[in-house]
Scaffold this motif. Sequence first.
Motif, mmCIF file in Angstrom:
data_model
loop_
_atom_site.group_PDB
_atom_site.id
_atom_site.type_symbol
_atom_site.label_atom_id
_atom_site.label_comp_id
_atom_site.label_asym_id
_atom_site.label_seq_id
_atom_site.Cartn_x
_atom_site.Cartn_y
_atom_site.Cartn_z
ATOM 1 N N PHE A 79 0.834 -1.201 0.000
ATOM 2 C CA PHE A 79 0.000 0.000 0.000
ATOM 3 C C PHE A 79 0.865 1.246 0.000
ATOM 4 O O PHE A 79 0.579 2.217 -0.724
ATOM 5 C CB PHE A 79 -0.926 0.003 1.219
ATOM 6 N N ARG A 80 1.917 1.257 0.821
ATOM 7 C CA ARG A 80 2.788 2.435 0.880
ATOM 8 C C ARG A 80 3.452 2.708 -0.465
ATOM 9 O O ARG A 80 3.471 3.848 -0.945
ATOM 10 C CB ARG A 80 3.846 2.252 1.980
ATOM 11 N N GLN A 81 4.008 1.643 -1.069
ATOM 12 C CA GLN A 81 4.681 1.834 -2.354
ATOM 13 C C GLN A 81 3.690 2.205 -3.459
ATOM 14 O O GLN A 81 3.968 3.077 -4.298
ATOM 15 C CB GLN A 81 5.450 0.560 -2.726
ATOM 16 N N LYS A 150 -8.571 4.107 -6.247
ATOM 17 C CA LYS A 150 -8.438 2.984 -7.171
ATOM 18 C C LYS A 150 -9.701 2.141 -7.305
ATOM 19 O O LYS A 150 -9.891 1.452 -8.305
ATOM 20 C CB LYS A 150 -7.283 2.089 -6.728
ATOM 21 N N LYS A 151 -10.562 2.167 -6.285
ATOM 22 C CA LYS A 151 -11.732 1.288 -6.286
ATOM 23 C C LYS A 151 -13.029 2.078 -6.126
ATOM 24 O O LYS A 151 -13.971 1.631 -5.464
ATOM 25 C CB LYS A 151 -11.606 0.240 -5.174
ATOM 26 N N SER A 152 -13.086 3.238 -6.732
ATOM 27 C CA SER A 152 -14.272 4.086 -6.607
ATOM 28 C C SER A 152 -15.511 3.399 -7.179
ATOM 29 O O SER A 152 -16.638 3.638 -6.732
ATOM 30 C CB SER A 152 -14.045 5.424 -7.311
ATOM 31 N N ASP A 153 -15.308 2.520 -8.178
ATOM 32 C CA ASP A 153 -16.444 1.831 -8.770
ATOM 33 C C ASP A 153 -17.109 0.893 -7.759
ATOM 34 O O ASP A 153 -18.337 0.814 -7.675
ATOM 35 C CB ASP A 153 -16.016 1.054 -10.013
ATOM 36 N N MET A 154 -16.284 0.190 -6.971
ATOM 37 C CA MET A 154 -16.830 -0.722 -5.972
ATOM 38 C C MET A 154 -17.489 0.040 -4.829
ATOM 39 O O MET A 154 -18.558 -0.342 -4.328
ATOM 40 C CB MET A 154 -15.722 -1.624 -5.409
ATOM 41 N N TYR A 325 -16.476 -1.931 1.564
ATOM 42 C CA TYR A 325 -15.188 -1.258 1.786
ATOM 43 C C TYR A 325 -14.068 -2.287 1.953
ATOM 44 O O TYR A 325 -13.004 -2.163 1.353
ATOM 45 C CB TYR A 325 -15.294 -0.368 3.012
ATOM 46 N N TYR A 326 -14.327 -3.306 2.773
ATOM 47 C CA TYR A 326 -13.311 -4.352 2.972
ATOM 48 C C TYR A 326 -13.061 -5.132 1.687
ATOM 49 O O TYR A 326 -11.923 -5.531 1.398
ATOM 50 C CB TYR A 326 -13.733 -5.302 4.094
ATOM 51 N N ALA A 327 -14.106 -5.345 0.914
ATOM 52 C CA ALA A 327 -13.936 -6.045 -0.372
ATOM 53 C C ALA A 327 -13.075 -5.217 -1.317
ATOM 54 O O ALA A 327 -12.233 -5.755 -2.053
ATOM 55 C CB ALA A 327 -15.302 -6.322 -0.996
ATOM 56 N N ALA A 328 -13.246 -3.888 -1.291
ATOM 57 C CA ALA A 328 -12.438 -3.008 -2.127
ATOM 58 C C ALA A 328 -10.973 -3.053 -1.710
ATOM 59 O O ALA A 328 -10.066 -3.072 -2.551
ATOM 60 C CB ALA A 328 -12.973 -1.579 -2.044
ATOM 61 N N ILE A 329 -10.727 -3.069 -0.395
ATOM 62 C CA ILE A 329 -9.350 -3.174 0.106
ATOM 63 C C ILE A 329 -8.720 -4.482 -0.364
ATOM 64 O O ILE A 329 -7.593 -4.502 -0.864
ATOM 65 C CB ILE A 329 -9.322 -3.081 1.643
ATOM 66 N N ASN A 330 -9.454 -5.592 -0.210
ATOM 67 C CA ASN A 330 -8.922 -6.894 -0.607
ATOM 68 C C ASN A 330 -8.669 -6.951 -2.113
ATOM 69 O O ASN A 330 -7.684 -7.555 -2.565
ATOM 70 C CB ASN A 330 -9.885 -8.008 -0.198
ATOM 71 N N ASP A 335 -4.583 -6.791 -6.571
ATOM 72 C CA ASP A 335 -3.978 -6.112 -7.723
ATOM 73 C C ASP A 335 -2.505 -5.810 -7.460
ATOM 74 O O ASP A 335 -1.647 -6.021 -8.341
ATOM 75 C CB ASP A 335 -4.715 -4.800 -8.017
ATOM 76 N N LEU A 336 -2.208 -5.305 -6.277
ATOM 77 C CA LEU A 336 -0.830 -4.943 -5.938
ATOM 78 C C LEU A 336 0.058 -6.174 -5.869
ATOM 79 O O LEU A 336 1.207 -6.152 -6.327
ATOM 80 C CB LEU A 336 -0.800 -4.182 -4.606
#
Length: 347
Positions: A79-81, A150-154, A325-330, A335-336
Motif C-alpha cells: 500500500f505504501r509503495q 483505485k476502487k471508486s467503482d466498488m 469497503y473491505y472487499a475493495a481493500i482486498n 492487484d498490488l
Amino acid sequence: MKRRASILAVFLLIGTMAFAATIGAPAATVRLTKTTPISMADLEAEVAQYKANTVKQGGDPASVDPLQVLNLLINNELFRQGAARDGVKITDAMVESAYDSQKTNLEASTGQKFTDAEFDQIIMNNFGSVDAYRKAIREQLMVDSYVRMKKSDMLGTKVQVSDAEITSFYRKNKTNFISPETVKLSHIYIPFTNDAQKDAQNKALLERVARDIKNGSLSFEKAVVQYSEDAQSKNKAGDIGWLTMDNMEARAGLGDAFFDVAFTTDVGNVSDVVTSNTGYHILKILAYNDTKILQLQDQISPTTSTTVEQYIRSELAAQKQQANYYAAINSLVDDLRKSATINILYK
C-alpha cells in the motif's frame, strides 16, 4: 587440552555467527517500485503486539499465526509503495485534523471535555506514544485515500436493503428491541442550600404550594413560574423530559424516593413534596409507557422519531457498506500483489 579448547572456540564462533545471521535475516522482501525488506525484528514486534491485543480481548495468544501477520506487513508495504507511485499524499495538516477529530469524538462519547495535554496522556496510555498514534492515523488515511482512488467503482455501488432483510433481522433480534418502563414528568424544584433552617423553610413552602395545586387554588404551571428554581425547565412548564426506570445514573443522582414517586403517581396527577439527593420537588406526571417489545413501526425511544424499521435499515446498510469497503481493500491488495515481487523467507 589446548587443541580441544581451540576447536570448541571455533564451533562457538561459528554458532554465534549463524545465530546472528538468523536474527539479521529478513522475514520477507517486497518490491513494487523498490525492494524493501521486512526484518525478523519487525515481524516479532508485530506478532507480540497482536498477542497482547488478543490477550486483552480474552483470546488465546497461541492463535496468532506469525505467517498471517507477515502477510499483513507485506500488504502494508505494498500500500505504501503503491500510494506513493500513484500520487497519494497525506499531509501533516490532514493527520492533525484527524487527531483533533478523535479528541472531539471521545469528548462526545464520554460527555467530558479534555485539554490537549489530557488527551495526549490518554493516547499515550493506550497506544504508547502520541507519535505512534499519529503514524497509525497517517497509515489509515493513506489506505483510505488510495482505496477510494483505485476502487471508486466498488465503493460507489448503491447499497440496497430489502424489506425481507429487515423483517428477518427483526425476528432474529426481536428481544433486543425492548422499550423499558418510562415516565415523562414536570417538576417544581428548589435545591438544597447550606442552611438547614432555609432548607426547612423551602420544604414548608413547597408543601403549601402542593396543597394549593391539589385543592385547585393554584395551577401547576403558574406555580412553576412563581416558585421553581430550575432555570432550564422553568420556561417549559417544568418539563424535564423522560425518565427511564433502568437508568442507574439518574437513580444515583436523584435517589430511590424520587423514582418511587415518579413511577407510582398516575398520569395527570401531582405529587406531594419529594426529597431527592439534590433538593425538593413537586412532580406532575405527563405520560407513562410500560415495558414492551417494540414493533417495527414503533419509535426506538420516546425522545426520537426514528422507528425500529428505520433503525434496522440504517444498521444493515452500514454493514453492507463496510463489507463493500473491505472487499475493495482486498481487491486492491490482490492487484498490488499481482504486480509485485514478494519473497517470503520466514519459515
